[in-house]
Write a protein that holds these residues in place. Structure first.
Motif, PDB file in Angstrom:
ATOM      1  N   VAL A  65       1.143  -1.237  -0.031  1.00  0.00           N
ATOM      2  CA  VAL A  65       0.001   0.025  -0.056  1.00  0.00           C
ATOM      3  C   VAL A  65       0.930   1.031  -0.085  1.00  0.00           C
ATOM      4  O   VAL A  65       2.000   1.185   0.467  1.00  0.00           O
ATOM      5  CB  VAL A  65      -1.018  -0.003   1.289  1.00  0.00           C
ATOM      6  CG1 VAL A  65      -1.863  -1.003   1.177  1.00  0.00           C
ATOM      7  CG2 VAL A  65      -0.334   0.084   2.446  1.00  0.00           C
ATOM      8  N   SER A  66       0.491   2.150  -0.680  1.00  0.00           N
ATOM      9  CA  SER A  66       1.257   3.464  -0.812  1.00  0.00           C
ATOM     10  C   SER A  66       0.341   4.351  -0.879  1.00  0.00           C
ATOM     11  O   SER A  66      -0.605   4.524  -1.684  1.00  0.00           O
ATOM     12  CB  SER A  66       2.387   3.461  -1.671  1.00  0.00           C
ATOM     13  OG  SER A  66       3.027   4.611  -1.709  1.00  0.00           O
ATOM     14  N   GLY A  67       0.369   5.869  -0.424  1.00  0.00           N
ATOM     15  CA  GLY A  67      -0.285   6.775  -0.680  1.00  0.00           C
ATOM     16  C   GLY A  67      -0.056   7.635  -1.950  1.00  0.00           C
ATOM     17  O   GLY A  67      -0.800   8.002  -2.885  1.00  0.00           O
ATOM     18  N   ASP A  68       1.284   7.911  -2.197  1.00  0.00           N
ATOM     19  CA  ASP A  68       1.556   8.435  -3.670  1.00  0.00           C
ATOM     20  C   ASP A  68       2.900   7.829  -3.988  1.00  0.00           C
ATOM     21  O   ASP A  68       4.102   8.228  -3.499  1.00  0.00           O
ATOM     22  CB  ASP A  68       1.822  10.081  -3.436  1.00  0.00           C
ATOM     23  CG  ASP A  68       2.076  10.763  -4.435  1.00  0.00           C
ATOM     24  OD1 ASP A  68       1.685  10.258  -5.683  1.00  0.00           O
ATOM     25  OD2 ASP A  68       2.859  11.748  -4.422  1.00  0.00           O
ATOM     26  N   MET A  69       2.735   7.117  -5.013  1.00  0.00           N
ATOM     27  CA  MET A  69       4.003   6.459  -5.707  1.00  0.00           C
ATOM     28  C   MET A  69       3.773   6.340  -7.287  1.00  0.00           C
ATOM     29  O   MET A  69       2.724   6.044  -8.031  1.00  0.00           O
ATOM     30  CB  MET A  69       3.819   4.899  -5.288  1.00  0.00           C
ATOM     31  CG  MET A  69       5.208   3.907  -5.607  1.00  0.00           C
ATOM     32  SD  MET A  69       4.944   2.433  -5.096  1.00  0.00           S
ATOM     33  CE  MET A  69       6.071   2.289  -3.985  1.00  0.00           C
ATOM     34  N   PRO A  70       4.818   7.033  -7.815  1.00  0.00           N
ATOM     35  CA  PRO A  70       5.044   7.136  -9.334  1.00  0.00           C
ATOM     36  C   PRO A  70       4.922   5.508  -9.962  1.00  0.00           C
ATOM     37  O   PRO A  70       5.213   4.771  -9.462  1.00  0.00           O
ATOM     38  CB  PRO A  70       6.223   8.028  -9.558  1.00  0.00           C
ATOM     39  CG  PRO A  70       6.779   8.423  -8.374  1.00  0.00           C
ATOM     40  CD  PRO A  70       5.951   7.743  -7.064  1.00  0.00           C
ATOM     41  N   SER A  71       4.260   5.542 -11.082  1.00  0.00           N
ATOM     42  CA  SER A  71       4.320   4.346 -11.806  1.00  0.00           C
ATOM     43  C   SER A  71       5.766   3.661 -12.010  1.00  0.00           C
ATOM     44  O   SER A  71       5.560   2.494 -12.007  1.00  0.00           O
ATOM     45  CB  SER A  71       3.696   4.453 -13.419  1.00  0.00           C
ATOM     46  OG  SER A  71       4.459   5.424 -13.842  1.00  0.00           O
ATOM     47  N   GLU A  72       6.825   4.512 -12.161  1.00  0.00           N
ATOM     48  CA  GLU A  72       8.090   3.682 -12.272  1.00  0.00           C
ATOM     49  C   GLU A  72       8.426   3.004 -10.897  1.00  0.00           C
ATOM     50  O   GLU A  72       9.049   1.886 -10.734  1.00  0.00           O
ATOM     51  CB  GLU A  72       9.056   4.373 -12.675  1.00  0.00           C
ATOM     52  CG  GLU A  72       9.526   5.825 -11.830  1.00  0.00           C
ATOM     53  CD  GLU A  72       8.627   6.972 -12.185  1.00  0.00           C
ATOM     54  OE1 GLU A  72       8.630   8.065 -11.578  1.00  0.00           O
ATOM     55  OE2 GLU A  72       7.710   6.946 -13.099  1.00  0.00           O
ATOM     56  N   GLN A  73       7.996   3.651  -9.743  1.00  0.00           N
ATOM     57  CA  GLN A  73       8.146   2.922  -8.290  1.00  0.00           C
ATOM     58  C   GLN A  73       7.279   1.588  -8.346  1.00  0.00           C
ATOM     59  O   GLN A  73       7.557   0.775  -7.450  1.00  0.00           O
ATOM     60  CB  GLN A  73       8.090   3.822  -7.167  1.00  0.00           C
ATOM     61  CG  GLN A  73       9.484   4.835  -6.969  1.00  0.00           C
ATOM     62  CD  GLN A  73       9.200   5.639  -5.696  1.00  0.00           C
ATOM     63  OE1 GLN A  73       8.180   6.165  -5.445  1.00  0.00           O
ATOM     64  NE2 GLN A  73      10.296   5.613  -5.205  1.00  0.00           N
ATOM     65  N   THR A  74       6.015   1.786  -8.640  1.00  0.00           N
ATOM     66  CA  THR A  74       4.992   0.774  -8.606  1.00  0.00           C
ATOM     67  C   THR A  74       5.763  -0.554  -9.707  1.00  0.00           C
ATOM     68  O   THR A  74       5.578  -1.448  -8.957  1.00  0.00           O
ATOM     69  CB  THR A  74       3.762   1.282  -9.238  1.00  0.00           C
ATOM     70  OG1 THR A  74       3.234   2.386  -8.729  1.00  0.00           O
ATOM     71  CG2 THR A  74       2.930  -0.103  -9.092  1.00  0.00           C
ATOM     72  N   ARG A  75       6.241  -0.113 -10.430  1.00  0.00           N
ATOM     73  CA  ARG A  75       6.876  -1.180 -11.395  1.00  0.00           C
ATOM     74  C   ARG A  75       8.190  -1.878 -10.407  1.00  0.00           C
ATOM     75  O   ARG A  75       8.156  -2.906 -10.606  1.00  0.00           O
ATOM     76  CB  ARG A  75       7.395  -0.640 -12.778  1.00  0.00           C
ATOM     77  CG  ARG A  75       8.234  -1.492 -13.669  1.00  0.00           C
ATOM     78  CD  ARG A  75       7.283  -2.692 -14.130  1.00  0.00           C
ATOM     79  NE  ARG A  75       8.019  -3.593 -14.981  1.00  0.00           N
ATOM     80  CZ  ARG A  75       7.626  -4.743 -15.305  1.00  0.00           C
ATOM     81  NH1 ARG A  75       6.533  -5.342 -14.624  1.00  0.00           N
ATOM     82  NH2 ARG A  75       8.354  -5.447 -15.867  1.00  0.00           N
ATOM     83  N   GLU A  76       8.678  -0.917  -9.777  1.00  0.00           N
ATOM     84  CA  GLU A  76      10.031  -1.413  -8.962  1.00  0.00           C
ATOM     85  C   GLU A  76       9.652  -2.356  -7.925  1.00  0.00           C
ATOM     86  O   GLU A  76      10.096  -3.376  -7.605  1.00  0.00           O
ATOM     87  CB  GLU A  76      10.747  -0.313  -8.312  1.00  0.00           C
ATOM     88  CG  GLU A  76      11.769  -0.871  -7.740  1.00  0.00           C
ATOM     89  CD  GLU A  76      12.689   0.523  -6.950  1.00  0.00           C
ATOM     90  OE1 GLU A  76      13.386   0.344  -6.110  1.00  0.00           O
ATOM     91  OE2 GLU A  76      12.489   1.461  -7.617  1.00  0.00           O
ATOM     92  N   ALA A  77       8.390  -2.023  -7.346  1.00  0.00           N
ATOM     93  CA  ALA A  77       7.642  -2.841  -6.316  1.00  0.00           C
ATOM     94  C   ALA A  77       7.434  -4.117  -6.924  1.00  0.00           C
ATOM     95  O   ALA A  77       7.509  -5.297  -6.057  1.00  0.00           O
ATOM     96  CB  ALA A  77       6.458  -1.982  -5.709  1.00  0.00           C
ATOM     97  N   GLN A  78       6.831  -4.333  -8.038  1.00  0.00           N
ATOM     98  CA  GLN A  78       6.394  -5.498  -8.687  1.00  0.00           C
ATOM     99  C   GLN A  78       7.690  -6.462  -8.903  1.00  0.00           C
ATOM    100  O   GLN A  78       7.792  -7.590  -8.740  1.00  0.00           O
ATOM    101  CB  GLN A  78       5.753  -5.338 -10.122  1.00  0.00           C
ATOM    102  CG  GLN A  78       4.366  -4.838  -9.877  1.00  0.00           C
ATOM    103  CD  GLN A  78       3.695  -4.352 -11.422  1.00  0.00           C
ATOM    104  OE1 GLN A  78       4.508  -3.824 -12.200  1.00  0.00           O
ATOM    105  NE2 GLN A  78       2.445  -4.406 -11.450  1.00  0.00           N
TER     106      GLN A  78
END
Length: 169
Positions: A91-104
């Motif tokens: 979960v995250s309040g504000d995460m750019p799409s590139e960080q979302t990809r890094e999380a994946q």
């Protein structure tokens, strides 16, 4: 709210934000999931994970002192960890799409942008637990198959049989 999740699931909530932790725990209780534990930082999360197996972890990206991606990567790449294959929802309040990809790429199963609703939380947990993607292990990655759709493989298929999805040949 109706859900297909088994009520005995063991879920670790890992967030330094006490309000978010309380909200997630209350939402899980409304979903009929009462077997939860809470960690206030990454060190406590690792301690709780080493004490008993969990079916899922809901982790805040900003847990501290290590971020949620680092925690996920450490859990996934530890071949001896009993919780290696558990579902991990970030979960995250504000995460750019590139960080979302890094999380994946770190090995999370599902991602939730805050604020969270019971429907969204239930859907992400059901996706990760009731209909998980194949678990893939390589020297640099362990976690759910990151491919969301079947695509033909160009060249030699180097995946081991255990790392092939249900439709792969």
């Amino acid at each position: 709210m109706n859900t297909t999740l088994p009520p005995r699931l063991s879920i670790l909530i890992a967030t330094a934000n006490g309000e978010l932790s309380s909200t997630l725990a209350a939402t899980l209780r409304r979903l009929g999931l009462t077997n939860t534990r809470t960690a206030r930082d990454s060190a406590e999360a690792f301690r709780l994970l080493s004490q008993s197996p969990h079916d899922a972890m809901i982790i805040d990206h900003a847990i501290g002192p290590e971020d949620g991606m680092t925690v996920t990567r450490r859990v996934r790449l530890n071949a001896a960890a009993s919780n290696r294959g558990m579902a991990i929802v970030m979960v995250s309040g504000d995460m750019p799409s590139e960080q979302t990809r890094e999380a994946q790429d770190a090995g999370i199963d599902e991602f939730i942008h805050l604020p969270v609703t019971a429907q969204i939380l239930a859907a992400r947990l059901e996706s990760a637990i009731a209909a998980p993607r194949p678990f893939v292990v390589s020297p640099t990655y362990a976690g759910p198959d990151r491919r969301r759709e079947e695509a033909p493989i160009e060249g030699q298929d180097r995946r081991t049989p255990a790392n092939r999805g249900p439709k792969a040949t």
